[in-house]
Design a protein around this motif. Structure first.
Motif, PDB file in Angstrom:
ATOM      1  N   LYS A  28       0.835  -1.210   0.000  1.00  0.00           N
ATOM      2  CA  LYS A  28       0.000   0.000   0.000  1.00  0.00           C
ATOM      3  C   LYS A  28       0.869   1.260   0.000  1.00  0.00           C
ATOM      4  CE  LYS A  28      -2.928   0.622   3.563  1.00  0.00           C
ATOM      5  NZ  LYS A  28      -2.599   1.895   4.256  1.00  0.00           N
ATOM      6  N   SER A  29       1.899   1.284   0.836  1.00  0.00           N
ATOM      7  CA  SER A  29       2.745   2.483   0.928  1.00  0.00           C
ATOM      8  C   SER A  29       3.416   2.774  -0.411  1.00  0.00           C
ATOM      9  CB  SER A  29       3.833   2.271   1.987  1.00  0.00           C
ATOM     10  OG  SER A  29       3.259   2.167   3.264  1.00  0.00           O
ATOM     11  N   ARG A  33       2.819   5.959  -3.273  1.00  0.00           N
ATOM     12  CA  ARG A  33       3.979   6.765  -3.697  1.00  0.00           C
ATOM     13  C   ARG A  33       4.241   6.628  -5.188  1.00  0.00           C
ATOM     14  NH1 ARG A  33       4.176   5.649   1.581  1.00  0.00           N
ATOM     15  NH2 ARG A  33       5.478   6.824   3.030  1.00  0.00           N
ATOM     16  N   THR A 102      -2.524   7.996   4.698  1.00  0.00           N
ATOM     17  CA  THR A 102      -1.332   8.104   3.848  1.00  0.00           C
ATOM     18  C   THR A 102      -1.661   8.915   2.608  1.00  0.00           C
ATOM     19  OG1 THR A 102      -0.675   5.907   4.601  1.00  0.00           O
ATOM     20  CG2 THR A 102       0.458   6.778   2.675  1.00  0.00           C
ATOM     21  N   ARG A 105      -2.285  12.751   3.508  1.00  0.00           N
ATOM     22  CA  ARG A 105      -1.134  13.496   4.035  1.00  0.00           C
ATOM     23  C   ARG A 105      -0.045  13.649   2.978  1.00  0.00           C
ATOM     24  NH1 ARG A 105      -1.948  10.324   9.544  1.00  0.00           N
ATOM     25  NH2 ARG A 105      -3.127  11.866  10.725  1.00  0.00           N
ATOM     26  N   ARG A 133      -0.189  17.631  12.372  1.00  0.00           N
ATOM     27  CA  ARG A 133       1.170  17.096  12.269  1.00  0.00           C
ATOM     28  C   ARG A 133       1.763  17.304  10.870  1.00  0.00           C
ATOM     29  NH1 ARG A 133       0.997  10.887  13.393  1.00  0.00           N
ATOM     30  NH2 ARG A 133       0.283  11.611  15.415  1.00  0.00           N
ATOM     31  N   PRO A 173       7.052   9.888  15.382  1.00  0.00           N
ATOM     32  CA  PRO A 173       7.663   8.945  14.447  1.00  0.00           C
ATOM     33  C   PRO A 173       6.657   8.613  13.355  1.00  0.00           C
ATOM     34  CG  PRO A 173       6.991   7.798  16.452  1.00  0.00           C
ATOM     35  CD  PRO A 173       6.620   9.246  16.629  1.00  0.00           C
ATOM     36  N   SER A 174       6.687   9.331  12.250  1.00  0.00           N
ATOM     37  CA  SER A 174       5.667   9.149  11.218  1.00  0.00           C
ATOM     38  C   SER A 174       6.254   9.300   9.824  1.00  0.00           C
ATOM     39  CB  SER A 174       4.543  10.176  11.400  1.00  0.00           C
ATOM     40  OG  SER A 174       3.735  10.210  10.243  1.00  0.00           O
ATOM     41  N   ALA A 175       6.137   8.228   9.042  1.00  0.00           N
ATOM     42  CA  ALA A 175       6.593   8.285   7.647  1.00  0.00           C
ATOM     43  C   ALA A 175       5.700   9.203   6.829  1.00  0.00           C
ATOM     44  CB  ALA A 175       6.597   6.884   7.053  1.00  0.00           C
ATOM     45  N   GLN A 176       4.448   9.339   7.268  1.00  0.00           N
ATOM     46  CA  GLN A 176       3.550  10.227   6.521  1.00  0.00           C
ATOM     47  C   GLN A 176       3.982  11.675   6.672  1.00  0.00           C
ATOM     48  OE1 GLN A 176      -0.379   9.236   7.925  1.00  0.00           O
ATOM     49  NE2 GLN A 176      -0.314   7.188   7.016  1.00  0.00           N
ATOM     50  N   ARG A 201       9.401   4.007   7.998  1.00  0.00           N
ATOM     51  CA  ARG A 201       9.550   3.399   6.660  1.00  0.00           C
ATOM     52  C   ARG A 201      10.162   4.404   5.681  1.00  0.00           C
ATOM     53  NH1 ARG A 201       3.723   1.253   5.953  1.00  0.00           N
ATOM     54  NH2 ARG A 201       4.017   1.194   8.202  1.00  0.00           N
ATOM     55  N   ILE A 326       4.239  -0.884  13.039  1.00  0.00           N
ATOM     56  CA  ILE A 326       3.156  -0.121  13.658  1.00  0.00           C
ATOM     57  C   ILE A 326       1.764  -0.593  13.217  1.00  0.00           C
ATOM     58  CG2 ILE A 326       3.154   1.796  11.973  1.00  0.00           C
ATOM     59  CD1 ILE A 326       2.864   2.117  15.815  1.00  0.00           C
ATOM     60  N   ASP A 327       1.638  -1.035  11.961  1.00  0.00           N
ATOM     61  CA  ASP A 327       0.323  -1.468  11.486  1.00  0.00           C
ATOM     62  C   ASP A 327       0.011  -2.917  11.878  1.00  0.00           C
ATOM     63  OD1 ASP A 327      -0.226   0.975  10.331  1.00  0.00           O
ATOM     64  OD2 ASP A 327       0.626   0.408   8.395  1.00  0.00           O
ATOM     65  N   GLU A 350       1.244   6.010  18.917  1.00  0.00           N
ATOM     66  CA  GLU A 350       0.724   6.265  17.564  1.00  0.00           C
ATOM     67  C   GLU A 350      -0.474   5.373  17.225  1.00  0.00           C
ATOM     68  OE1 GLU A 350       1.623   8.511  14.805  1.00  0.00           O
ATOM     69  OE2 GLU A 350       2.052   9.507  16.690  1.00  0.00           O
ATOM     70  N   LYS A 354      -4.561   5.978  14.543  1.00  0.00           N
ATOM     71  CA  LYS A 354      -4.634   5.326  13.225  1.00  0.00           C
ATOM     72  C   LYS A 354      -6.077   5.401  12.705  1.00  0.00           C
ATOM     73  CE  LYS A 354      -0.365   4.334  12.904  1.00  0.00           C
ATOM     74  NZ  LYS A 354       0.444   4.993  11.874  1.00  0.00           N
ATOM     75  N   ARG A 403      -7.729  -3.118   9.441  1.00  0.00           N
ATOM     76  CA  ARG A 403      -6.837  -4.055  10.154  1.00  0.00           C
ATOM     77  C   ARG A 403      -7.504  -4.622  11.416  1.00  0.00           C
ATOM     78  NH1 ARG A 403      -2.690  -3.493   6.805  1.00  0.00           N
ATOM     79  NH2 ARG A 403      -1.994  -1.404   6.269  1.00  0.00           N
TER      80      ARG A 403
HETATM   81  C1  S3P Z   1       2.408   4.822   6.179  1.00  0.00           C
HETATM   82  C2  S3P Z   1       2.895   5.234   7.384  1.00  0.00           C
HETATM   83  C3  S3P Z   1       2.350   4.808   8.683  1.00  0.00           C
HETATM   84  C4  S3P Z   1       1.404   3.616   8.543  1.00  0.00           C
HETATM   85  C5  S3P Z   1       0.484   3.755   7.365  1.00  0.00           C
HETATM   86  C6  S3P Z   1       1.291   3.869   6.081  1.00  0.00           C
HETATM   87  C7  S3P Z   1       3.047   5.309   4.946  1.00  0.00           C
HETATM   88  O1  S3P Z   1       1.630   5.881   9.253  1.00  0.00           O
HETATM   89  O2  S3P Z   1       0.655   3.436   9.731  1.00  0.00           O
HETATM   90  O3  S3P Z   1      -0.384   2.639   7.264  1.00  0.00           O
HETATM   91  O4  S3P Z   1       2.800   4.726   3.863  1.00  0.00           O
HETATM   92  O5  S3P Z   1       3.808   6.286   5.031  1.00  0.00           O
HETATM   93  P1  S3P Z   1       2.367   7.031  10.117  1.00  0.00           P
HETATM   94  O6  S3P Z   1       3.288   7.749   9.244  1.00  0.00           O
HETATM   95  O7  S3P Z   1       1.263   7.920  10.608  1.00  0.00           O
HETATM   96  O8  S3P Z   1       3.036   6.280  11.223  1.00  0.00           O
END
Ligand code: S3P
Length: 450
Positions: A28-29, A33, A102, A105, A133, A173-176, A201, A326-327, A350, A354, A403
């Motif tokens: 999915k991530s 992207r 995702t 954001r 955020r 701590p957020s990749a988003q 991530r 995290i997921d 975190e 979600k 989930r």
């Molecule tokens: C994701 C980042 C995570 C994750 C989400 C996918 C991404 O969220 O929980 O399902 O693809 O960047 P956060 O960045 O809020 O931790």
């Protein structure tokens, strides 16, 4: 505002051994992207193995609304004809990202440094999640935001006409968040820097480099320092999307708790920033092996083999591993119920923001099913009952969270009595083939009202 239609209750019955191969959908991530970076490149990006779940389809629609051409060639083959960095047109309609944090954001970041005005919305779950955020760092570039109380959607963002490069230390701590800032940095002159104390991530970093952006990553005492040079011309790519480790988690965990099971889950992306669950399961005594380890499209990939694991035991999951799994905590808590002893999960604040408050949703459902759960603001503990001893036999709420729904369906495969979720609709956001895939392995998931 988007929704999920009439609720579809789903019931999962205790079943015999699960066996066979589980071909789970694309990551999915990486799928989100691929579409967004494809739309920001000049020319045609080809994508193989795109996740065709609702979340990603909403991002595809959004990219079309910004002027990119997105084409479905069938069989998971897609193409995106991009408009280039800074080439987004102002959408005529509201951008509806459905259930996807995702999606919204990252898109907010990508559009925040182009002088266009965009209104974003989503379903009831997404519209209750915090957007400050992301909009806080986007304001530093010069973007202006008007949203609801508490920084919630629906929200309108006026992109910066003369964006200013930003150095941003992410407070969560957020990749988003990291990705939104980096995508905003694309159409900003000079260098945009993101500092993250904990590694999250890193698909955005890897993919930006793949598309030809100048991006460096340094590890310092403060954490990972990511520096992006703005205004590159992104080169279109051929992307092969690995299969999603977060989706693989469901057949893997089901195999561990259903006696006699032996399941192969091929071609799973094992990027270290994503693979924390599998390490944790192995520490708990899971019979889980990586076969055929290889590298594909710059990401480590393996076939996962999961077998019934009679001697699962609870462990303390190291908090520094949280971002890499995290997921996966909802389904881990299910496995923990079938282990001997306590599984202690710390440093997981975190989880409360979600698609749902996942500690609350799992604690309610597990407790109703006869499992003891203790919780605090950023921790929870599941006291395992051991194989064969988990009662089940209840209907629990999936709270618009894919989930949560899938975790309870996995649980019902090994409880004494079936588990039911009040609504299985959200599963389609990330894993539209969940029911037929699990049925193919021997699971007994039905729709009682159908
Ligand atoms: C994701 C980042 C995570 C994750 C989400 C996918 C991404 O969220 O929980 O399902 O693809 O960047 P956060 O960045 O809020 O931790």
């Amino acid at each position: 505002m988007s929704g999920h239609g009439t609720p579809i209750p789903m019931m999962s019955r205790p079943c015999g051994p699960l066996s066979g191969e589980a071909h789970v959908p694309g990551d999915k991530s990486i799928s989100h992207r691929s579409l967004i970076l494809g739309a920001m490149a000049v020319g045609e990006t080809r994508i193989t193995g795109l996740l065709e779940g609702q979340d990603v389809m909403d991002t595809a629609k959004a990219m079309q609304a910004f002027g990119a051409e997105v084409t479905d060639h069938g069989g998971g083959e897609w193409s995106v004809h991009g408009v280039g960095v800074g080439g987004f047109a102002e959408p005529e309609q509201v951008i509806d990202c459905g259930n996807s944090g995702t999606g919204v954001r990252l898109i907010m970041g990508a559009a925040a440094t182009t002088p266009i005005t965009v209104t974003y919305t989503g379903d009831a779950s997404l519209n209750s999640r915090p957007m400050g955020r992301v909009t806080d760092p986007l304001a530093l570039f010069g973007a202006q935001t008007q949203g609801r109380e508490g920084g919630r959607l629906p929200m309108t963002i006026k992109g910066a006409a003369d964006p200013i490069p930003v150095t941003y230390t992410s407070p969560v701590p957020s990749a988003q968040v990291k990705s939104a800032v980096l995508l905003a940095g694309l159409n900003t002159p000079g260098q945009t820097v993101v500092i993250e104390a904990e590694a999250t991530r890193d698909h955005t970093e890897r993919m930006l480099q793949g598309f030809g952006a100048e991006l460096t990553v340094e590890t310092t005492d403060e954490g990972r320092v990511i520096t992006l040079t703005g205004q590159p011309e992104l080169q279109p790519q051929n992307i092969i999307v690995p299969r999603d480790p977060s989706s693989a988690a469901f057949p893997v965990c089901a195999a561990l708790i259903v006696p006699g099971s032996d399941v192969l889950v091929p071609n799973i992306g094992l990027n270290p920033t994503r693979a924390g669950l599998f390490t944790t399961l192995r520490e708990m005594g899971a019979d889980l092996t990586y076969e055929n380890m290889r590298e594909e499209g710059g990401e480590p990939v393996a076939d996962l083999r999961a077998r019934y694991s009679p001697d699962l035991r609870g462990i303390a999951v190291p908090p520094e591993r949280a971002a890499s799994m995290i997921d996966e905590y909802p389904v881990l808590s299910v496995v923990a119920a079938f282990a001997q002893g306590v599984t202690d999960m710390q440093g997981v604040k975190e989880l409360r923001v979600k698609e749902s408050d996942r500690i609350d949703a799992m604690a309610k459902g597990l407790s109703a099913a006869g499992v003891t759960v203790d919780e605090g603001p950023d921790w929870w503990r599941v006291t395992g009952l051991g194989h064969g001893n988990v009662p089940g036999g209840v209907t629990v709420a999936s709270v618009l969270d894919h989930r949560i729904a899938m975790a309870f369906m996995v649980m019902g495969m090994a409880t004494q009595k079936p588990m039911t979720v009040d609504d299985g609709n959200p599963i389609a956001t990330s894993f539209p083939i969940f029911e037929p895939l699990m049925a193919g392995l021997g699971a007994g998931i039905t729709r009682p009202n159908a």
